[in-house]
Design an enzyme around this catalytic site. Structure first.
Site, PDB file in Angstrom:
ATOM      1  N   CYS A   5       0.833  -1.201   0.000  1.00 53.00           N
ATOM      2  CA  CYS A   5       0.000   0.000   0.000  1.00 53.00           C
ATOM      3  C   CYS A   5       0.867   1.250   0.000  1.00 53.00           C
ATOM      4  CB  CYS A   5      -0.860   0.021   1.239  1.00 53.00           C
ATOM      5  SG  CYS A   5      -1.814  -1.480   1.424  1.00 53.00           S
ATOM      6  N   ARG A  29       3.452   0.602  -5.950  1.00 56.03           N
ATOM      7  CA  ARG A  29       3.598  -0.163  -4.707  1.00 56.03           C
ATOM      8  C   ARG A  29       2.424  -1.113  -4.485  1.00 56.03           C
ATOM      9  NH1 ARG A  29       6.956   2.084  -0.620  1.00 56.03           N
ATOM     10  NH2 ARG A  29       5.618   0.963   0.808  1.00 56.03           N
ATOM     11  N   TRP A  69      -3.191  -2.529  -1.677  1.00 58.76           N
ATOM     12  CA  TRP A  69      -2.817  -3.870  -2.145  1.00 58.76           C
ATOM     13  C   TRP A  69      -3.403  -4.804  -1.102  1.00 58.76           C
ATOM     14  CZ3 TRP A  69       0.266  -8.079  -0.583  1.00 58.76           C
ATOM     15  CH2 TRP A  69       0.759  -8.914  -1.602  1.00 58.76           C
ATOM     16  N   ASN A 111      -0.946   1.423   6.192  1.00 59.58           N
ATOM     17  CA  ASN A 111      -0.175   0.377   5.527  1.00 59.58           C
ATOM     18  C   ASN A 111       0.390  -0.507   6.619  1.00 59.58           C
ATOM     19  OD1 ASN A 111       1.421  -1.177   3.864  1.00 59.58           O
ATOM     20  ND2 ASN A 111       2.992   0.396   3.550  1.00 59.58           N
ATOM     21  N   GLY A 112       0.209  -1.816   6.493  1.00 59.80           N
ATOM     22  CA  GLY A 112       0.719  -2.723   7.519  1.00 59.80           C
ATOM     23  C   GLY A 112      -0.332  -3.748   7.867  1.00 59.80           C
ATOM     24  N   GLU A 169      16.607 -16.527 -11.706  1.00 59.89           N
ATOM     25  CA  GLU A 169      16.192 -15.146 -11.961  1.00 59.89           C
ATOM     26  C   GLU A 169      15.495 -15.034 -13.324  1.00 59.89           C
ATOM     27  OE1 GLU A 169      15.595 -12.581 -10.507  1.00 59.89           O
ATOM     28  OE2 GLU A 169      15.824 -10.879 -11.838  1.00 59.89           O
ATOM     29  N   LYS A 212      11.709 -13.690 -13.660  1.00 61.51           N
ATOM     30  CA  LYS A 212      11.315 -12.545 -14.492  1.00 61.51           C
ATOM     31  C   LYS A 212      10.208 -12.975 -15.441  1.00 61.51           C
ATOM     32  CE  LYS A 212      12.579 -10.016 -12.700  1.00 61.51           C
ATOM     33  NZ  LYS A 212      13.419  -9.553 -11.634  1.00 61.51           N
ATOM     34  N   GLU A 257       6.770 -13.734 -13.551  1.00 58.51           N
ATOM     35  CA  GLU A 257       6.064 -12.625 -12.896  1.00 58.51           C
ATOM     36  C   GLU A 257       5.458 -11.636 -13.888  1.00 58.51           C
ATOM     37  OE1 GLU A 257       8.291  -9.963 -10.319  1.00 58.51           O
ATOM     38  OE2 GLU A 257      10.106 -10.293 -11.471  1.00 58.51           O
ATOM     39  N   HIS A 287      16.698 -35.469 -11.944  1.00 65.39           N
ATOM     40  CA  HIS A 287      16.236 -36.025 -10.659  1.00 65.39           C
ATOM     41  C   HIS A 287      14.771 -35.695 -10.384  1.00 65.39           C
ATOM     42  CE1 HIS A 287      20.297 -37.259  -9.728  1.00 65.39           C
ATOM     43  NE2 HIS A 287      20.718 -36.051 -10.097  1.00 65.39           N
ATOM     44  N   LYS A 303       5.611  -3.683  -5.526  1.00 63.29           N
ATOM     45  CA  LYS A 303       7.042  -3.392  -5.606  1.00 63.29           C
ATOM     46  C   LYS A 303       7.742  -3.632  -4.277  1.00 63.29           C
ATOM     47  CE  LYS A 303      10.724  -1.874  -7.663  1.00 63.29           C
ATOM     48  NZ  LYS A 303      11.321  -2.909  -8.544  1.00 63.29           N
TER      49      LYS A 303
HETATM   50  C1  F6R Z   1      11.029  -9.588  -8.521  1.00 66.69           C
HETATM   51  C2  F6R Z   1      11.195  -8.693  -7.394  1.00 66.69           C
HETATM   52  C3  F6R Z   1      10.993  -9.241  -6.032  1.00 66.69           C
HETATM   53  C4  F6R Z   1      11.897  -8.505  -5.016  1.00 66.69           C
HETATM   54  C5  F6R Z   1      11.559  -8.962  -3.594  1.00 66.69           C
HETATM   55  C6  F6R Z   1      12.477  -8.327  -2.566  1.00 66.69           C
HETATM   56  O1  F6R Z   1      11.325  -8.957  -9.727  1.00 66.69           O
HETATM   57  O2  F6R Z   1      11.449  -7.520  -7.559  1.00 66.69           O
HETATM   58  O3  F6R Z   1      11.209 -10.606  -5.989  1.00 66.69           O
HETATM   59  O4  F6R Z   1      13.229  -8.788  -5.321  1.00 66.69           O
HETATM   60  O5  F6R Z   1      10.227  -8.622  -3.289  1.00 66.69           O
HETATM   61  O6  F6R Z   1      12.383  -6.940  -2.598  1.00 66.69           O
HETATM   62  P1  F6R Z   1      13.522  -6.015  -2.006  1.00 66.69           P
HETATM   63  O7  F6R Z   1      14.723  -6.192  -2.843  1.00 66.69           O
HETATM   64  O8  F6R Z   1      12.961  -4.628  -2.072  1.00 66.69           O
HETATM   65  O9  F6R Z   1      13.740  -6.482  -0.598  1.00 66.69           O
END
Ligand code: F6R
Length: 604
Positions: free
Chosen positions: A2, A27, A71, A97-98, A477, A481, A484, A500, A599
């Site tokens: 949020c 966010r 969110w 937020n929380g 990774e 990517k 997501e 395996h 985010k």
């Molecule tokens: C994926 C992504 C997330 C963040 C994760 C940790 O593209 O961005 O997996 O890496 O939520 O976030 P931070 O780095 O802000 O702790």
């Protein structure tokens, strides 16, 4: 998660709140709302994007208000569950937020006292609690309400009977004060404020604050007024715009030739053949280190896994990588003397929990983050800034490559301190590091070819990514990517592991992306590609430009420029990012704001 904004000043609150919410919507964005005090308190909410809210509200007069992008955590996505939440008499409005952990008990108590709830959220109890405590002074009501609340919160509260003030408070959720001339702000994220001010005051856990257009009073847990210093944010407002790119993600992928330069700037010296990190970090690295834990979530975790290969190759120190949400409950038993936390935002709740746990267990702590002033940067004993500028696309891109390089710098620094690398070796690393921006540009120039390759993945229901050594976390990774932003199921594997179990899933319709570097495991990965192909899938190899053999084994090849072993991981990453981006684009996905994701994950 949020996003929160609060404003009081000379401008129309309506415009400031909507503009700031647009900056915050990365966010969290399933719904949004604003509350403004003009002649009286008015609240408007809408499901969906901020533009839906913007177009559904009348022009409201008033220079003080609060706003929120939601969110969903407790309660479905609905107008009722969107913030601000109101007290029964509709005079007090709250954005939060929380997560309020004891909200069920509090709600029951308040309902027994006659309060009527209109939402299913934990946040609404805050408005009713404050109403219950209100005796003509908002800050006193907020302060005594917070004593009853357990959990995490950043809140901003307004009250129709005291139309000149905002009251804000934080505990384990980010909240900053934006300082202006004849106007002041609250925000969960400095990005929301950049258009209006670059002067901020960071609040710490347990603090609450009364803000009017020309005054700011901050109080600690014991209700004692405290003075806090103002900080200047160097980020440019224009950095938070798309600048002609169709998506923030693409812009941020392209920015990497600059952002990797920024993470190196002032830290590597070719002339002195030396690595320089912030003083506090160098002191922490100077002490004896028996082992290192790296702790993080998501993409940041994968940068940590790459860091393990880098640090263990360059130094003799064993490195253990842990997921924050596990480490915070189970991880500190075999604690390392040094724990490094990777977090782009510096606000991820699980990583903050793990950081506090490590500090309490007596470990030295370093944070690698992109956000100066973030909670993680302020809690840790030392921090390394990735210096990428704001990253708006939900999928981490430029911060990931800079996190990897930050860990490499830490590894090189430790190796110099421990005399495990001589000046010639450091010099050669620095030379190779300095070539990375050019190599990124070379990869970016192949964007059309990568877009073409994306056509082979766009209709897949499942994609495997495989690699060995440092290419294993890169595979994780690449898969993250892709899944997501394109919503295609994707998994990354250590190439030796697929036989395996995962083999059972391979059909001719499961494309495999294999990362192939010319190192000691070259023959092994080539034979893994053979094993895969025998089961029918097409293989896209991401291979070194000097690899003359790979075409014989893979169906398609994307090339990265040659660099010494581990350093090619940056160029490979850029290929993986572009591949995911183009697949998502072909599938018409919401690239910058993937469904269900936020985010910055500020709740546990
Ligand atoms: C994926 C992504 C997330 C963040 C994760 C940790 O593209 O961005 O997996 O890496 O939520 O976030 P931070 O780095 O802000 O702790």
């Amino acid at each position: 998660m949020c996003g929160i904004i609060g404003y009081t000043g000379h401008r129309a609150a309506n415009d400031v709140l909507i503009e700031s919410l647009k900056r915050l919507d990365y966010r969290g964005y399933d719904s949004a709302g604003i509350g403004i005090i003009g002649e009286n308190l008015q609240v408007f909410k809408e499901i969906g994007e901020i533009s839906m809210l913007q177009h559904s509200i009348p022009k409201i007069k008033g220079n003080l208000g609060i706003g929120h992008t939601r969110w969903a955590t407790h309660g479905k996505v609905s107008k009722e569950n969107a913030h601000p939440h109101l007290s029964c008499d509709k005079k007090i409005a709250v954005v939060h937020n929380g997560i309020i952990e004891n909200f069920r008990t509090l709600r029951e108590e308040l309902e027994n006292k006659g309060h009527i709830f209109t939402s299913q959220t934990d946040s609404e109890i805050i408005a009713h609690l404050i109403e219950e405590e209100y005796k003509g002074n908002l800050e006193q009501a907020v302060s005594s309400s917070l004593k009853k609340i357990q959990g995490s919160y950043a809140i901003v509260v307004i009250c129709e009977d005291e139309p000149e003030k905002l009251v804000g408070a934080r505990n384990e959720s980010p909240l900053v004060i934006g300082v202006g001339d004849n106007e002041n702000f609250f925000a969960s994220d400095v990005t929301a404020l950049l258009k209006f001010t670059n002067r901020v005051i960071y609040l710490d856990d347990g603090e609450f604050c009364i803000v009017t257009k020309d005054s700011i009073h901050i109080f600690d847990r014991n209700n004692t007024e405290i003075q806090k210093k103002e900080n200047i944010i160097e980020w440019d407002f224009n950095d938070a715009k798309k600048s002609g790119f169709p998506h923030f993600m693409l812009k941020e992928i392209y920015e990497q030739s600059d952002s990797v330069q920024r993470v190196l700037r002032g830290r590597v010296s070719e002339i002195d053949r030396s690595i320089e990190l912030p003083d506090k970090v160098e002191i922490l690295l100077n002490d004896a280190i028996d082992s290192i834990h790296i702790v993080a979530c998501g993409t940041s975790l994968y940068s940590g896994m790459i860091g393990k290969y880098l640090i263990e190759k360059i130094t003799n120190i064993p490195v253990f990588v842990e997921i924050s949400s596990e480490y915070r409950y189970f991880g500190t038993k075999d604690r390392s003397s040094l724990v490094v936390f990777m977090t782009q935002s510096g606000e991820t709740a699980d990583t903050l929990g793990a950081l506090k746990k490590a500090k309490n267990a007596g470990s030295r702590t370093i944070v690698v983050t992109n956000v100066i002033g973030s909670t993680a940067a302020r809690i840790a004993d030392g921090f390394v800034l990735t210096q990428c500028g704001p990253e708006i696309g939900v999928a981490a891109t430029k911060t990931f490559t800079s996190q990897m390089l930050s860990l490499l710098l830490i590894a090189l620094k430790i190796a110099t301190i421990r005399k495990e690398l001589g000046s010639d070796e450091i010099y050669s690393y620095i030379r190779n590091l300095k070539d990375i921006p050019r190599q990124i540009r070379q990869v970016l120039a192949q964007s059309d070819k990568i877009a073409d390759m994306a056509k082979h993945l766009k209709d897949a229901t499942s994609v495997f990514f495989i690699g060995r050594g440092v290419n294993y976390p890169l595979s994780l990774e690449g898969a993250l990517k892709l899944k997501e932003i394109s919503y295609i199921h994707a998994e990354g594997f250590a190439a030796g592991e697929i036989k395996h179990g995962p083999f059972a899933l391979l059909t001719k319709d499961t494309p495999v992306v294999a990362i192939v570097t010319r190192d000691a495991t070259y023959d092994k990965i080539i034979s893994n590609i053979g094993e895969v192909k025998a089961r029918g899938p097409q293989v896209i190899a991401i291979a070194d430009e000097k690899d003359t053999e790979i075409e014989k084994h893979a169906d398609f090849v994307l090339r990265f420029p040659t660099n010494t072993g581990l350093l090619s991981c940056v160029s490979i990453t850029v290929i993986l990012q572009l591949l995911a981006y183009h697949v998502a684009k072909l599938r018409g996905c919401s690239i910058d704001k993937p469904r269900n994701l936020a985010k910055s994950v500020t709740v546990e």
